[in-house]
Design an enzyme around this catalytic site. Structure first.
Site, PDB file in Angstrom:
ATOM      1  CG  ASP A  54      -1.587  -1.311   1.501  1.00 29.57           C
ATOM      2  OD1 ASP A  54      -1.572  -1.750   2.674  1.00 29.57           O
ATOM      3  OD2 ASP A  54      -2.055  -1.926   0.536  1.00 29.57           O
ATOM      4  CD  GLU A 220      -8.728  -3.053  -0.506  1.00 28.17           C
ATOM      5  OE1 GLU A 220      -9.405  -3.202   0.535  1.00 28.17           O
ATOM      6  OE2 GLU A 220      -7.728  -3.767  -0.758  1.00 28.17           O
TER       7      GLU A 220
END
Ligand code: AHR
Length: 489
Positions: A54, A220
């Site tokens: 991420d 997401e």
């Protein structure tokens, strides 16, 4: 007409034609853009396990700053002058959150402060998004805690926050489970300041397409990408636990950005597994610009085996993206870990590639008027044509200021005579590095930037909202309107 006069007239016509051909040939000869000067080459992953999923990577005042998921209570940051140097850069603790399982930190500068958004688990409640504010312009901090974002009803679960600047407003996009159908979807909330949502989130995308529902239905990891007034919201789809985690894209089509009807979804993924290259589950990305402003890059995580999932095997990779003829981003395919890539253009020591500066209102380019080369020469707005008089080298000075040097004249964009009054002239002058030749480039949103002079504090301005080639460029009080917004590409 006498024969003498006729001969003179013919000679004038021939001379004009010769001048025209010369100008054209000069134009053609010098149209070619300089090859981007790459930084040191590297291979992926640029950051290895475990704190490497991420990723957010930003370039600021000569250095890249990197944050990623740590699974602990800590937010750590790496700093390097080159992408190639990230791998061995030390992890520096910037904040200890008091929660556990820190996920997906998003680092972004708003005004003169850095903001870090991240999610953690905390005893007695669901995972929620927290926000930190830096005390100054240093991404390394220190940071103060600005609290928990109120994004979903009943202090609900919310993760993967990132910012969107649109129409002069600030929004937060994030991921949460819908109370209607319990699908992990993309939401957007308006912000009254970088740490306060002025309303709870509304859903703008649910994982409804087949490629969004592999190994689990998920939307997401949203990240805005803006260029030339268009706004794309890229995001991760399907479950991170499998090799089919991938990127999709929404585009803003106008209207209220809080409404799902203001967004359209690309029918197919824009970035996904590349089995031949041994890359699986690529996703949860961010975008960054090369040091010289001429290239757009993606940072993302991926696994090297189809059997790996959401854990600490996900490593950070980066690669350059391109743009399709229709103006949409082309992310290509994830490259193998054996592919050597040239570093981003303009990294430490590498000559910067030139960019053009195109005014948002006039759609004309900043131009060295009449191909001049003498100090004091004028600049103007002219039809964008890729000639060297419209190529500008951006070289970082200090504190976010840049030298803006014309590729044809070799002179620098200059606040003429150190003026300080609105309407003052902008010209070209021998590059001397003083404050009159330093311009702070700040994001104005939607892929545009403003340039504020370090001496005058005034902004580079399309004078009188002109639209005709040859129009003036001056300095004016910074007001953020379209006449002061420039696309840099
Ligand atoms: O990597 C931790 C979490 O897993 C991220 O916040 C999310 O994007 C992913 O699903």
């Amino acid at each position: 007409m006498s024969s003498t006069r006729r001969q003179t007239a013919v000679r004038r016509i021939l001379l004009f034609a010769l001048a025209l051909v010369t100008a054209m040939s000069t134009h053609l000869i010098s149209t070619g853009r300089a090859e981007a000067a790459p930084g040191p080459s590297f291979t992926n992953p640029v950051v290895g396990a475990p704190n490497s999923a991420d990723p957010t990577l930003v370039f600021h005042e000569g250095f890249y700053y990197y944050v990623a998921t740590t699974w602990t209570s800590d937010i750590v940051m790496r700093r390097s002058a080159t992408v190639a140097g990230l791998h061995d850069a030390a992890e520096q603790l910037v904040f200890r959150s008091g929660g556990t399982g820190m996920w997906a930190p998003h680092l972004e500068m708003i005004g003169d402060r850095w903001y870090l958004y991240y999610s953690v688990e905390q005893t007695g409640g669901p995972r929620r998004t927290h926000v930190l504010e830096s005390s100054g312009r240093d991404p390394l901090g220190p940071y103060t805690d600005r609290g928990i974002m109120d994004l979903m009803p009943d202090n609900g679960w919310a993760i993967d926050a990132s910012l969107l600047r649109l129409g002069g407003n600030l929004y937060m996009t994030f991921s949460a489970f819908s109370p209607q159908d319990n699908l992990q979807s993309l939401y957007i909330a308006p912000l009254s300041n970088p740490w306060t949502a002025s309303a709870r989130g509304t859903r703008i995308s649910a994982p409804t397409l087949a490629w969004e529902r592999q190994d689990g239905a998920v939307n997401e990891g949203s990240f805005a990408l803006q260029r030339g007034g268009r706004t794309f919201l890229t995001y991760s789809a399907s479950h991170c636990n499998g090799p089919n985690y991938k990127l999709g894209m929404l585009e803003y089509r106008g209207g209220d950005p809080l409404l799902a009807s203001s967004w359209t979804k690309q029918a197919n993924p824009i970035f996904q597994r590349n089995d031949a290259a041994g890359v699986f589950g690529p996703g949860h990305h961010s975008f960054f610009t090369s040091p010289d402003g001429s290239e757009t890059w993606i940072a993302y995580h991926a696994n090297s085996s189809a059997s790996q999932g959401c854990g600490t095997t996900r490593t950070t990779r980066v690669q350059k993206i391109s743009w399709n003829a229709d103006g949409t981003p082309n992310l290509g395919v994830p490259v193998s870990t054996t592919t050597a890539l040239p570093g981003p253009s303009g990294e430490a020591g590498a000559a910067a590639a030139p960019v053009t500066l195109r005014n948002r209102h006039s759609k004309l380019c900043l131009d060295d008027r009449d191909w001049a080369t003498a100090p004091g020469s004028a600049v103007q707005q002219w039809t964008c044509g890729g000639a060297t008089v419209q190529d500008w080298h951006l070289t970082p000075a200090s504190n976010g200021y840049y030298q803006v040097r014309n590729r044809h004249s070799g002179l620098c964009l200059d606040n003429y005579n150190f003026a300080t009054t609105p309407g003052s002239e902008v010209r070209q002058w021998t590059c001397n590095g003083n404050n009159a030749q330093q311009w702070r480039i700040s994001a104005a949103g939607e892929g545009f930037s403003t340039l504020a002079n370090r001496h005058s504090g005034l902004c580079l301005d399309n004078y009188n909202f002109a639209t005709t080639p040859g129009s003036e460029v001056r300095q004016w009080t910074c007001n953020g309107n379209n006449a002061q917004q420039w696309s840099i590409a």
